[in-house]
Design an enzyme around this catalytic site. Structure first.
Site, short mmCIF file in Angstrom:
data_model
loop_
_atom_site.label_atom_id
_atom_site.label_comp_id
_atom_site.label_asym_id
_atom_site.label_seq_id
_atom_site.Cartn_x
_atom_site.Cartn_y
_atom_site.Cartn_z
N GLY A 77 0.81 -1.21 0.00
CA GLY A 77 0.00 0.00 0.00
C GLY A 77 0.84 1.26 0.00
O GLY A 77 0.64 2.16 -0.82
N ALA A 78 1.79 1.36 0.92
CA ALA A 78 2.65 2.55 0.99
C ALA A 78 3.44 2.72 -0.30
O ALA A 78 3.56 3.84 -0.82
CB ALA A 78 3.60 2.44 2.18
N ASN A 79 3.95 1.62 -0.83
CA ASN A 79 4.70 1.70 -2.09
C ASN A 79 3.84 2.27 -3.21
O ASN A 79 4.27 3.14 -3.98
CB ASN A 79 5.21 0.32 -2.50
CG ASN A 79 6.20 -0.27 -1.52
OD1 ASN A 79 6.82 0.44 -0.73
ND2 ASN A 79 6.37 -1.58 -1.58
N ALA A 123 10.46 -8.44 -16.06
CA ALA A 123 11.41 -7.87 -17.02
C ALA A 123 10.88 -7.88 -18.45
O ALA A 123 11.49 -7.28 -19.34
CB ALA A 123 12.72 -8.65 -16.96
N ASP A 152 17.67 -4.56 -7.07
CA ASP A 152 16.70 -5.00 -6.08
C ASP A 152 15.31 -4.87 -6.70
O ASP A 152 14.85 -3.78 -7.01
CB ASP A 152 16.81 -4.13 -4.82
CG ASP A 152 15.86 -4.56 -3.70
OD1 ASP A 152 15.06 -5.50 -3.92
OD2 ASP A 152 15.91 -3.95 -2.62
N ASP A 176 4.63 -2.79 -7.35
CA ASP A 176 3.89 -1.70 -6.71
C ASP A 176 4.16 -0.37 -7.40
O ASP A 176 3.26 0.45 -7.56
CB ASP A 176 4.28 -1.59 -5.23
CG ASP A 176 3.99 -2.86 -4.46
OD1 ASP A 176 3.01 -3.55 -4.78
OD2 ASP A 176 4.75 -3.17 -3.52
N ARG A 207 17.73 0.41 -8.14
CA ARG A 207 18.03 1.03 -6.86
C ARG A 207 17.67 0.09 -5.71
O ARG A 207 16.71 -0.66 -5.80
CB ARG A 207 17.21 2.33 -6.71
CG ARG A 207 17.41 3.31 -7.84
CD ARG A 207 16.41 4.46 -7.75
NE ARG A 207 16.66 5.47 -8.75
CZ ARG A 207 15.96 6.59 -8.89
NH1 ARG A 207 14.94 6.83 -8.06
NH2 ARG A 207 16.26 7.46 -9.83
#
Length: 297
Positions: A40-42, A209, A234, A240, A273
């Site tokens: 959710g936050a992402n 990808a 990463d 998200d 990143r």
């Protein structure tokens, strides 16, 4: 317009490992970091960085006011993020191997302690044409989707982590279903139908990808956009990032093809990143990244 996101907020703990441990094995990590995460936050951070007005609906424990402040600094309205002093914030343990792939274990905490009254209050100012985003890391999805549909919102649902019971309850209320390839196969198998016969108006399937495919299941129209080639560091939060940016594009009134291009670009840039929410790129960075990929005339 506004994107309302009923979504999880986690404290993410990252462990770099030389490889994933096998059953019964103890493996030493080479590094450890923490940061803001949760699907959710992402997605809220991604949508805000994609240019949308975003109101997050969720909850944290008293020890995680820092997470709320980070979301605010990313441009997310956190008015309806409840702080529960008696319960722990959700958190995730994330193991990342040298190729950037990950394995994740989550603990729900306050993400599954949301009150219907809080959801109702958050959606009270929502208008027809706004968007409600949801995932499977909180409670209250069915209630929120019903409230949203009553107010004329478009409901976007990512069925992750996969939970067949949650999917069955929410699917009749969904306008756009978002799945990765594995989840798409799980949903189709659970419902006993082909992916392109799922009972939703629109379907969006991400292929990592290899990009993503959007289906209008009413008209039969399909659009596929390949992902830019990058060296992953990463992959946590890439899906998200894609969803948040895609919904930001919808909210801004962009054509679906442009929403897809912006979303795959943002996700590709993110995987170069380390980290999750804090590693999600800003819209200007995504535009610059995509412009650099286009051949000179």
């Amino acid at each position: 317009m506004t994107i309302y996101n009923l979504g999880s907020i986690n404290a993410d703990w990252f462990y770099k490992v030389p490889r994933f441990p096998v059953e019964g094995e103890t493996l030493a990590a080479t590094d450890c970091k923490s940061g803001l995460g949760g699907k959710g936050a992402n997605q809220s951070v991604a949508a805000a960085r994609g240019g949308a007005e975003v109101c997050h609906i969720g909850g944290v424990g008293g020890e995680s006011v820092w997470a709320v402040e980070l979301m605010k600094s990313a441009g997310v309205d956190t008015t309806h993020v409840a702080i529960n002093l008696a319960a722990p914030t959700g958190h995730a343990l994330i193991f990342v191997e040298p190729g950037g792939e990950n394995q994740i274990v989550i603990f729900a905490g306050t993400n599954r302690m949301l009150e219907n009254g809080d959801i109702k209050a958050a959606l009270a100012r929502a208008r027809s044409g706004d968007i409600l985003m949801m995932q499977n890391e909180t409670n209250g999805q069915e209630y929120a989707a019903k409230r949203a549909r009553d107010r004329g919102l478009k409901v976007v649902y990512s069925a992750a982590p996969f939970d067949v019971d949650a999917v069955r309850r929410v699917l009749p209320l969904v306008d756009l279903l978002v799945l990765n390839q594995v989840e798409a196969e799980q949903v189709a198998e659970a419902l006993g139908c082909e992916i392109t016969n799922l009972p939703v108006p629109q379907l969006l399937v991400t292929h990592g990808a290899h990009g993503a495919t959007w289906h209008d299941l009413d008209s039969g129209e399909t659009l596929t956009v390949p992902a830019p080639k990058v060296v992953p560091v990463d992959t946590t939060g890439a899906g998200d990032t894609f969803i948040g940016y895609f919904c930001a594009g919808l909210d801004l009134g962009l054509p679906v093809a442009e929403c897809l291009e912006m979303a795959v670009g943002a996700a590709a840039l993110k995987v170069t990143r380390e980290g999750t929410a804090e590693a999600i790129p800003a819209r200007e960075e995504v535009h610059g990244f995509l412009a650099d990929l286009k051949p000179l005339a």
